[in-house]
Write an enzyme that holds these catalytic residues in place. Structure first.
Site, PDB file in Angstrom:
ATOM      1  N   MET A  27      -0.831 -56.338  -4.503  1.00 54.52           N
ATOM      2  CA  MET A  27      -1.761 -56.221  -3.373  1.00 54.52           C
ATOM      3  C   MET A  27      -3.184 -56.009  -3.892  1.00 54.52           C
ATOM      4  O   MET A  27      -4.052 -55.507  -3.166  1.00 54.52           O
ATOM      5  CB  MET A  27      -1.339 -55.074  -2.454  1.00 54.52           C
ATOM      6  CG  MET A  27       0.037 -55.329  -1.841  1.00 54.52           C
ATOM      7  SD  MET A  27       0.305 -54.495  -0.280  1.00 54.52           S
ATOM      8  CE  MET A  27       0.179 -52.795  -0.784  1.00 54.52           C
ATOM      9  N   GLY A  28      -3.412 -56.395  -5.153  1.00 52.50           N
ATOM     10  CA  GLY A  28      -4.765 -56.286  -5.695  1.00 52.50           C
ATOM     11  C   GLY A  28      -5.123 -54.868  -6.121  1.00 52.50           C
ATOM     12  O   GLY A  28      -4.263 -54.002  -6.242  1.00 52.50           O
ATOM     13  N   HIS A  31      -4.560 -52.387 -11.766  1.00 46.97           N
ATOM     14  CA  HIS A  31      -4.698 -51.299 -12.742  1.00 46.97           C
ATOM     15  C   HIS A  31      -3.735 -51.565 -13.898  1.00 46.97           C
ATOM     16  O   HIS A  31      -3.101 -52.626 -13.964  1.00 46.97           O
ATOM     17  CB  HIS A  31      -4.460 -49.952 -12.059  1.00 46.97           C
ATOM     18  CG  HIS A  31      -3.187 -49.873 -11.265  1.00 46.97           C
ATOM     19  ND1 HIS A  31      -1.940 -49.966 -11.847  1.00 46.97           N
ATOM     20  CD2 HIS A  31      -2.964 -49.749  -9.934  1.00 46.97           C
ATOM     21  CE1 HIS A  31      -1.008 -49.860 -10.916  1.00 46.97           C
ATOM     22  NE2 HIS A  31      -1.600 -49.743  -9.740  1.00 46.97           N
ATOM     23  N   HIS A  34      -0.212 -52.899 -13.174  1.00 50.70           N
ATOM     24  CA  HIS A  34      -0.149 -54.356 -12.952  1.00 50.70           C
ATOM     25  C   HIS A  34      -0.294 -55.115 -14.268  1.00 50.70           C
ATOM     26  O   HIS A  34       0.370 -56.127 -14.487  1.00 50.70           O
ATOM     27  CB  HIS A  34      -1.260 -54.793 -11.994  1.00 50.70           C
ATOM     28  CG  HIS A  34      -1.226 -54.140 -10.640  1.00 50.70           C
ATOM     29  ND1 HIS A  34      -2.149 -53.203 -10.262  1.00 50.70           N
ATOM     30  CD2 HIS A  34      -0.393 -54.295  -9.585  1.00 50.70           C
ATOM     31  CE1 HIS A  34      -1.893 -52.807  -9.018  1.00 50.70           C
ATOM     32  NE2 HIS A  34      -0.829 -53.442  -8.590  1.00 50.70           N
ATOM     33  N   GLN A  58       3.558 -54.609   5.874  1.00 44.55           N
ATOM     34  CA  GLN A  58       4.261 -53.516   5.211  1.00 44.55           C
ATOM     35  C   GLN A  58       3.558 -52.174   5.372  1.00 44.55           C
ATOM     36  O   GLN A  58       4.021 -51.172   4.838  1.00 44.55           O
ATOM     37  CB  GLN A  58       4.518 -53.837   3.741  1.00 44.55           C
ATOM     38  CG  GLN A  58       3.295 -53.760   2.839  1.00 44.55           C
ATOM     39  CD  GLN A  58       3.659 -54.223   1.433  1.00 44.55           C
ATOM     40  OE1 GLN A  58       3.908 -55.404   1.199  1.00 44.55           O
ATOM     41  NE2 GLN A  58       3.695 -53.293   0.492  1.00 44.55           N
ATOM     42  N   GLN A 150      11.901 -50.124  -3.741  1.00 42.04           N
ATOM     43  CA  GLN A 150      11.415 -51.482  -3.464  1.00 42.04           C
ATOM     44  C   GLN A 150      12.134 -52.508  -4.345  1.00 42.04           C
ATOM     45  O   GLN A 150      12.522 -53.575  -3.870  1.00 42.04           O
ATOM     46  CB  GLN A 150       9.909 -51.538  -3.701  1.00 42.04           C
ATOM     47  CG  GLN A 150       9.315 -52.928  -3.643  1.00 42.04           C
ATOM     48  CD  GLN A 150       7.804 -52.899  -3.640  1.00 42.04           C
ATOM     49  OE1 GLN A 150       7.197 -52.720  -2.599  1.00 42.04           O
ATOM     50  NE2 GLN A 150       7.185 -53.065  -4.794  1.00 42.04           N
ATOM     51  N   VAL A 173       3.766 -47.071 -15.467  1.00 40.52           N
ATOM     52  CA  VAL A 173       2.611 -46.768 -16.327  1.00 40.52           C
ATOM     53  C   VAL A 173       1.894 -45.552 -15.736  1.00 40.52           C
ATOM     54  O   VAL A 173       1.645 -45.497 -14.522  1.00 40.52           O
ATOM     55  CB  VAL A 173       1.667 -47.980 -16.417  1.00 40.52           C
ATOM     56  CG1 VAL A 173       0.416 -47.638 -17.232  1.00 40.52           C
ATOM     57  CG2 VAL A 173       2.401 -49.164 -17.030  1.00 40.52           C
ATOM     58  N   SER A 183      -2.884 -47.844  -6.827  1.00 38.85           N
ATOM     59  CA  SER A 183      -4.136 -48.228  -6.172  1.00 38.85           C
ATOM     60  C   SER A 183      -4.632 -47.106  -5.271  1.00 38.85           C
ATOM     61  O   SER A 183      -5.833 -46.930  -5.080  1.00 38.85           O
ATOM     62  CB  SER A 183      -3.930 -49.503  -5.349  1.00 38.85           C
ATOM     63  OG  SER A 183      -3.373 -50.507  -6.170  1.00 38.85           O
ATOM     64  N   ARG A 184      -3.709 -46.326  -4.718  1.00 38.96           N
ATOM     65  CA  ARG A 184      -4.096 -45.263  -3.770  1.00 38.96           C
ATOM     66  C   ARG A 184      -4.729 -44.057  -4.459  1.00 38.96           C
ATOM     67  O   ARG A 184      -5.328 -43.216  -3.783  1.00 38.96           O
ATOM     68  CB  ARG A 184      -2.897 -44.834  -2.933  1.00 38.96           C
ATOM     69  CG  ARG A 184      -2.489 -45.899  -1.919  1.00 38.96           C
ATOM     70  CD  ARG A 184      -1.420 -45.394  -0.969  1.00 38.96           C
ATOM     71  NE  ARG A 184      -1.099 -46.377   0.051  1.00 38.96           N
ATOM     72  CZ  ARG A 184      -0.201 -47.345  -0.085  1.00 38.96           C
ATOM     73  NH1 ARG A 184       0.455 -47.473  -1.222  1.00 38.96           N
ATOM     74  NH2 ARG A 184       0.031 -48.196   0.901  1.00 38.96           N
TER      75      ARG A 184
END
Ligand code: AMP
Length: 277
Positions: A27-28, A31, A34, A58, A150, A173, A183-184
């Site tokens: 979802m971009g 980091h 990814h 989602q 997931q 990681v 990301s959050r």
């Protein structure tokens, strides 16, 4: 590196792509987590495809979707740096065109934990990943162990829908203090960011009790809660000691299990897990 936005461009770009193809759905706001998935995909495959799509279906909270961090320019620079061959970055209507009216709903494994805490979340995940698997037709796809449930939901979906993409999980990681990259994390204030290291400590408390021979689910969950309770900024959503293949909560740990938790710091919700096997 080629960047495509439509299904037609994607199909055309993949026609000439050397096989096997490895897919990394994201979802971009990329980091190091990814990057690891991308590196693994590159080492296993002749072509690496990254998708960048913030999937509205989602998100069970509208605010979480609108404030989700976005920086496509930076994401594309990271993909180029990591040697990605093809990036698919579609708009919402390219994935869900007008008239779209199907949902993929996975059964038992999608019900507890994140499924219970975030109604509709896994339907959204399974639906978009089924679409991406069908569009890309990769031999392999790479997901993070950080989102352990997931991975299980996607494996079940791919098996049941006879999608031939192999689903591979890569280790979580972490930052130097043990916090899983996410990301959050960008939403955490400096004080919350320091406090968030308690997630890892709680999981390691369960892990060391388990390694010392503790097999009571209640005792292991209590060990995680006790650690989290020492951090006043941590609001516990759940702590879990669950069966490693069904994710049912365990009274007694007999085989492979998963310790997992969801904790809020202010409005930011973080999850993490540790396999006990
Ligand atoms: P996201 O962009 O957050 O949807 O994540 C895309 C993929 O990266 C998912 O398969 C995640 O499980 C994976 N991922 C996210 N954070 C990490 C991490 N810290 N370590 C490994 N994989 C991760």
């Amino acid at each position: 590196m080629r960047v495509v936005r439509t299904r037609a461009e994607l199909r055309e770009a993949l026609r000439a792509a050397p096989r096997p193809v490895g897919l990394v759905p994201t979802m971009g706001w990329l980091h190091d987590g990814h990057r690891e998935l991308i590196r693994r995909a590159r080492s296993d495959n002749a072509t690496t495809v990254v998708t960048i799509f913030i999937n509205p279906r989602q998100f069970n909270e509208a605010a979480d979707y609108t404030k989700y961090p976005r920086n496509e320019e930076r994401d594309l620079a990271i993909c180029a740096e990591e040697g990605v061959d093809l990036v698919f970055a579609p708009g919402v209507e390219e994935i869900y065109p007008p008239g779209f009216d199907t949902a993929v709903s996975v059964g038992a494994v999608a019900q507890p934990l994140e499924g219970a805490a975030r109604p509709g979340h896994f339907d959204g995940v399974a639906t978009v990943v089924a679409i991406l698997f069908n569009l890309v037709g990769a031999e392999r796809a790479y997901f993070g162990q950080k989102d352990a449930q997931q991975v299980m939901v996607i494996r079940q979906m791919a098996r049941d829908l006879a999608i031939g993409t192999e689903v591979l999980a890569c280790p979580t990681v972490r930052e130097a203090d043990g916090l899983a990259r996410s990301s959050r994390n960008v939403h955490l204030t400096p004080v919350q960011r320091r406090a968030a290291a308690v997630l890892r400590r709680a999981l390691l408390a369960a892990r060391s009790a388990w390694e010392a021979g503790e097999r009571s689910g209640d005792t292991l969950r209590a060990a995680m809660r006790a650690e989290l309770d020492r951090e006043p900024l941590a609001a516990i959503e759940y702590v879990s000691i669950a069966d490693g293949s069904t994710l049912a909560e365990l009274h007694n740990v007999r085989g492979p299990a998963l310790a997992s938790l969801a904790v809020r710091f202010g409005t930011t919700r973080l999850i993490d897990n540790e396999p006990l096997d």
